[in-house]
Design a protein around this motif. Structure first.
Motif, PDB file in Angstrom:
ATOM      1  N   HIS A  12     -68.135  -3.653 117.442  1.00 40.12           N
ATOM      2  CA  HIS A  12     -69.085  -3.275 118.490  1.00 40.12           C
ATOM      3  C   HIS A  12     -70.050  -2.249 117.909  1.00 40.12           C
ATOM      4  O   HIS A  12     -69.635  -1.348 117.191  1.00 40.12           O
ATOM      5  N   PHE A  13     -71.328  -2.387 118.226  1.00 39.42           N
ATOM      6  CA  PHE A  13     -72.279  -1.303 117.961  1.00 39.42           C
ATOM      7  C   PHE A  13     -72.589  -0.687 119.306  1.00 39.42           C
ATOM      8  O   PHE A  13     -73.332  -1.268 120.088  1.00 39.42           O
ATOM      9  N   GLY A  14     -72.007   0.449 119.605  1.00 41.07           N
ATOM     10  CA  GLY A  14     -72.158   1.023 120.937  1.00 41.07           C
ATOM     11  C   GLY A  14     -71.560   0.069 121.960  1.00 41.07           C
ATOM     12  O   GLY A  14     -70.409  -0.340 121.838  1.00 41.07           O
ATOM     13  N   ALA A  17     -71.207  -5.889 121.740  1.00 40.16           N
ATOM     14  CA  ALA A  17     -70.147  -6.529 120.954  1.00 40.16           C
ATOM     15  C   ALA A  17     -70.771  -7.574 120.043  1.00 40.16           C
ATOM     16  O   ALA A  17     -70.982  -8.716 120.437  1.00 40.16           O
ATOM     17  N   VAL A  18     -71.086  -7.180 118.828  1.00 41.06           N
ATOM     18  CA  VAL A  18     -71.736  -8.106 117.897  1.00 41.06           C
ATOM     19  C   VAL A  18     -70.748  -9.192 117.463  1.00 41.06           C
ATOM     20  O   VAL A  18     -71.097 -10.358 117.324  1.00 41.06           O
ATOM     21  N   ILE A  19     -69.498  -8.782 117.265  1.00 40.68           N
ATOM     22  CA  ILE A  19     -68.439  -9.748 116.953  1.00 40.68           C
ATOM     23  C   ILE A  19     -67.301  -9.520 117.932  1.00 40.68           C
ATOM     24  O   ILE A  19     -66.578  -8.529 117.823  1.00 40.68           O
ATOM     25  N   SER A  38     -80.327 -16.582 112.720  1.00 39.37           N
ATOM     26  CA  SER A  38     -80.567 -15.175 112.452  1.00 39.37           C
ATOM     27  C   SER A  38     -80.061 -14.307 113.610  1.00 39.37           C
ATOM     28  O   SER A  38     -80.252 -14.654 114.770  1.00 39.37           O
ATOM     29  N   GLY A  39     -79.381 -13.225 113.286  1.00 33.70           N
ATOM     30  CA  GLY A  39     -78.912 -12.305 114.320  1.00 33.70           C
ATOM     31  C   GLY A  39     -77.560 -12.661 114.905  1.00 33.70           C
ATOM     32  O   GLY A  39     -77.097 -12.027 115.845  1.00 33.70           O
ATOM     33  N   CYS A  40     -76.874 -13.682 114.341  1.00 32.76           N
ATOM     34  CA  CYS A  40     -75.614 -14.106 114.948  1.00 32.76           C
ATOM     35  C   CYS A  40     -74.430 -13.285 114.440  1.00 32.76           C
ATOM     36  O   CYS A  40     -73.299 -13.493 114.866  1.00 32.76           O
ATOM     37  N   GLY A  41     -74.678 -12.370 113.495  1.00 38.85           N
ATOM     38  CA  GLY A  41     -73.580 -11.508 113.054  1.00 38.85           C
ATOM     39  C   GLY A  41     -72.994 -11.863 111.696  1.00 38.85           C
ATOM     40  O   GLY A  41     -71.938 -11.348 111.329  1.00 38.85           O
ATOM     41  N   LYS A  42     -73.669 -12.719 110.946  1.00 39.33           N
ATOM     42  CA  LYS A  42     -73.151 -13.118 109.620  1.00 39.33           C
ATOM     43  C   LYS A  42     -73.036 -11.915 108.695  1.00 39.33           C
ATOM     44  O   LYS A  42     -71.998 -11.686 108.090  1.00 39.33           O
ATOM     45  N   SER A  43     -74.143 -11.158 108.608  1.00 38.74           N
ATOM     46  CA  SER A  43     -74.131 -10.002 107.696  1.00 38.74           C
ATOM     47  C   SER A  43     -73.098  -8.990 108.149  1.00 38.74           C
ATOM     48  O   SER A  43     -72.387  -8.408 107.320  1.00 38.74           O
ATOM     49  N   THR A  44     -73.004  -8.781 109.447  1.00 40.61           N
ATOM     50  CA  THR A  44     -72.045  -7.814 109.965  1.00 40.61           C
ATOM     51  C   THR A  44     -70.629  -8.212 109.556  1.00 40.61           C
ATOM     52  O   THR A  44     -69.854  -7.376 109.087  1.00 40.61           O
ATOM     53  N   LEU A  45     -70.322  -9.495 109.688  1.00 39.04           N
ATOM     54  CA  LEU A  45     -68.980  -9.964 109.332  1.00 39.04           C
ATOM     55  C   LEU A  45     -68.713  -9.747 107.836  1.00 39.04           C
ATOM     56  O   LEU A  45     -67.641  -9.269 107.439  1.00 39.04           O
TER      57      LEU A  45
END
Ligand SMILES: Nc1ncnc2c1ncn2[C@@H]1O[C@H](COP(=O)(O)OP(=O)(O)O)[C@@H](O)[C@H]1O
Ligand SMILES: [Mg+2]
Lengths: 332, 217
Positions: A12-14, A17-19, A38-45
């Protein structure tokens, strides 16, 4: 060994819930591609696996050991960043040798390993240059060199080719695949480009809004997409979706037909339409056909199908390769 | 030369050097860690603190002259180099922090993350990656502050008599109750700005050098 296992991982970012929650198993030596818009959370994962972000919940196991709380350098992973992230004040030699220097190897051994990596990546003539004196493709190679010198368990790539032009991208794609064959280390590769995913992956993980939509080999995803999203995302040109009466005829809420699974004829067929645009690529022809009862249908046929804008054509789906989806968008 | 003869140019010149260098070096020792912390581990209040620091520059200096004068008198700092170094450092500190903060902010986060992936500890990251990349920014800040401190006149005039008086005070002495000595004033001014012009000339390249060209993308 380089197996990775995600158990219930969330981020979660604040409030955001990104993932929401992900479970995933990556086997040793596999080339896994995370693909999604784009923006689906690939980089975050990827960054969660790398340890550059802390998980909000869940566990990350590397080789069976809980690595959730380990710092990035202790996880035995190496990462290639989208921006290459080279050290601008260091020569190519020092850039590639940096991880070894941090590991306190002696100078002779660092030199030997850097030379080996440079030879693999065709960088031998550039070792004394600064990154700013290199082309995009060469910078990319340096970034890869910096990743391979340490012989990590697993490589992480975050859209490494997106800053390169199209021709170079195809080249680098092949080089990365070859390198993977050669080194045999587990690789996790993030991209929004389904062509990269299809061509490089052993296993594709399709992500949408932080959730896994489907996991499978490229052909599994192509042959049996689990839902409308995956069906539309994998394959180029995109699958045609048809709702309503025409779909009910096949006992589904929505049917999907890939452009390459439509039979074209100038004389007879199931549906009649008019050619809106024809794109001749030489080897293939893409016809965009307006069919009154279906709407816009894209078809793909071989090289020299002789029709032009406004011509009448008949199209028939290949009944064996027709995808049926229910009202929830799931494969039926 | 009469300008030198009359009032000992070199005495004031060394005062100027000591004050501008001293205040800049001490200022950097404080500003680098401060800007560092604000750029790389900001909190919710970081922006407010930065603005507050800048706001102190908006207050007219005359407003705090009397209290500062009294404090300096009580501490015996009037007309001393160390007193001027302290005051110069304090008035330029906000600018230093701001400049350094902007430079540090421009260092791409991915490079620092790459260093962490490569196994650099915080100490090694500082020595091998951050500091070399920050040096052009630190150098520009250093230079600008030497120039600012060199040219500063208000505090130097008010807190010095002659012992610690730098060149600015020396020039001002030519505009005295005895009359205005334009020729000598001009000569003295030229000699006062000459060192800083030469310094600026030789450091131009450093001042404009791009921070990270070629690093990212
Ligand atoms: N540090 C962050 N703080 C807040 N939100 C973030 C942060 N990093 C990423 N996000 C958000 O997470 C979502 C997924 O981002 P990302 O993983 O970069 O997507 P992708 O790589 O698939 O394009 C985006 O909506 C983005 O705005
Ligand atoms: Mg991304």
């Amino acid at each position: 060994m380089g197996s990775i296992r995600l158990e219930n991982v969330s981020k979660h970012f604040g409030e955001h819930a990104v993932i929401p929650s992900i479970d995933l198993e990556i086997n040793d030596g596999e080339f896994v591609v995370f693909v999604g818009p784009s923006g689906c959370g690939k980089s975050t994962l990827l960054r969660l696996i790398a340890g550059l972000e802390d998980v909000t919940g869940g566990r990350i196991l590397i080789d069976g050991d809980d690595a959730t709380a380990k710092p990035p350098a202790k996880r035995g992973l190496a990462m290639v960043f989208q921006s290459y992230a080279l050290y601008p004040h260091m020569s190519v030699r020092s850039n590639i040798g940096f991880p070894l220097k941090m590991a306190n190897l002696d100078k002779a051994e660092i030199d030997r390993k850097v030379n080996d990596a440079a030879a693999i990546l065709n960088l031998t003539d550039y070792l004394e240059r600064k990154p700013r004196a290199l082309s995009g493709g060469q910078r990319q190679r340096v970034a890869i060199g910096r990743a391979i010198v340490r012989s990590p368990e697993c490589f992480l790539f975050d859209e490494p080719l997106s800053n390169l032009d199209a021709a170079l991208r195809v080249n680098m794609r092949l080089e990365i695949s070859e390198l993977h064959q050669q080194l045999g280390a587990t690789s996790i590769y993030v991209t929004h480009d389904q062509v990269e995913a299809m061509t490089m992956a052993d296993k594709i993980v399709v992500l949408r809004a932080g959730n896994i939509e489907q996991v499978g080999s490229p052909l599994e995803l192509y042959r049996s997409p689990a839902n409308l999203f995956v069906a539309g995302f994998i394959g180029s040109p995109k699958m045609n979706f048809i709702d309503g009466k025409a779909a009910e005829e096949f006992g589904a809420h929505t049917i999907g037909i890939r452009p390459e699974h439509v039979a074209l004829s100038t004389e007879s067929g199931k549906w009649m339409g008019k050619v809106a645009v024809s794109e001749h690529l030489g080897s293939d022809t893409f016809l965009h056909v307006d069919v009154p009862e279906l709407g816009h249908i894209t078809t793909r046929t071989d090289g020299e199908f002789p029709v032009r804008h406004g011509d009448t054509v008949f199209i028939s789906p290949d009944p064996e390769r027709l995808y049926r989806f229910n009202a929830d968008g799931l494969a039926a | 030369m009469e300008v030198q003869a009359r009032s000992n140019y070199f005495h004031h010149f060394w005062n100027s050097v000591a004050i501008s260098l001293g205040s800049t070096v001490i200022g950097l020792l404080i500003a680098v860690p401060a800007a560092w912390a604000m750029a790389f581990s900001p909190t919710k209040r970081t922006k407010d603190i930065l603005l507050w620091m800048l706001s102190t520059k908006m207050l007219p200096a005359v407003g705090v002259l009397v209290p500062i004068y009294i404090i300096f008198r009580d501490l015996g700092l009037l007309d001393t180099r160390i007193g001027l170094i302290i005051i110069m450092m304090l008035i330029n500190l906000p600018i230093m922090v701001w400049m350094l903060y902007t430079y540090f902010k421009e260092i791409p986060g991915e490079i620092l993350e790459a260093a962490r992936m490569d196994g650099a500890t915080l100490g090694k990251e500082l020595v091998y990656v951050l500091t070399p990349m920050a040096i052009p920014g630190i150098a520009s800040t250093l230079l600008l502050n030497i120039i600012l401190a060199w040219n500063e006149a208000f505090w130097t005039l008010n807190l010095t008599a002659s012992k610690a008086a730098p060149l600015t005070a020396f020039i001002a002495s030519y505009s005295s109750p005895e009359g205005l000595f334009y020729a000598k004033l001009s000569a003295a001014s030229t000699m006062a700005i000459a060192p800083i012009v030469i310094l600026g000339w030789f450091s131009q390249k450093q001042l404009v050098r791009g921070l990270t060209f070629g690093a990212v993308k």
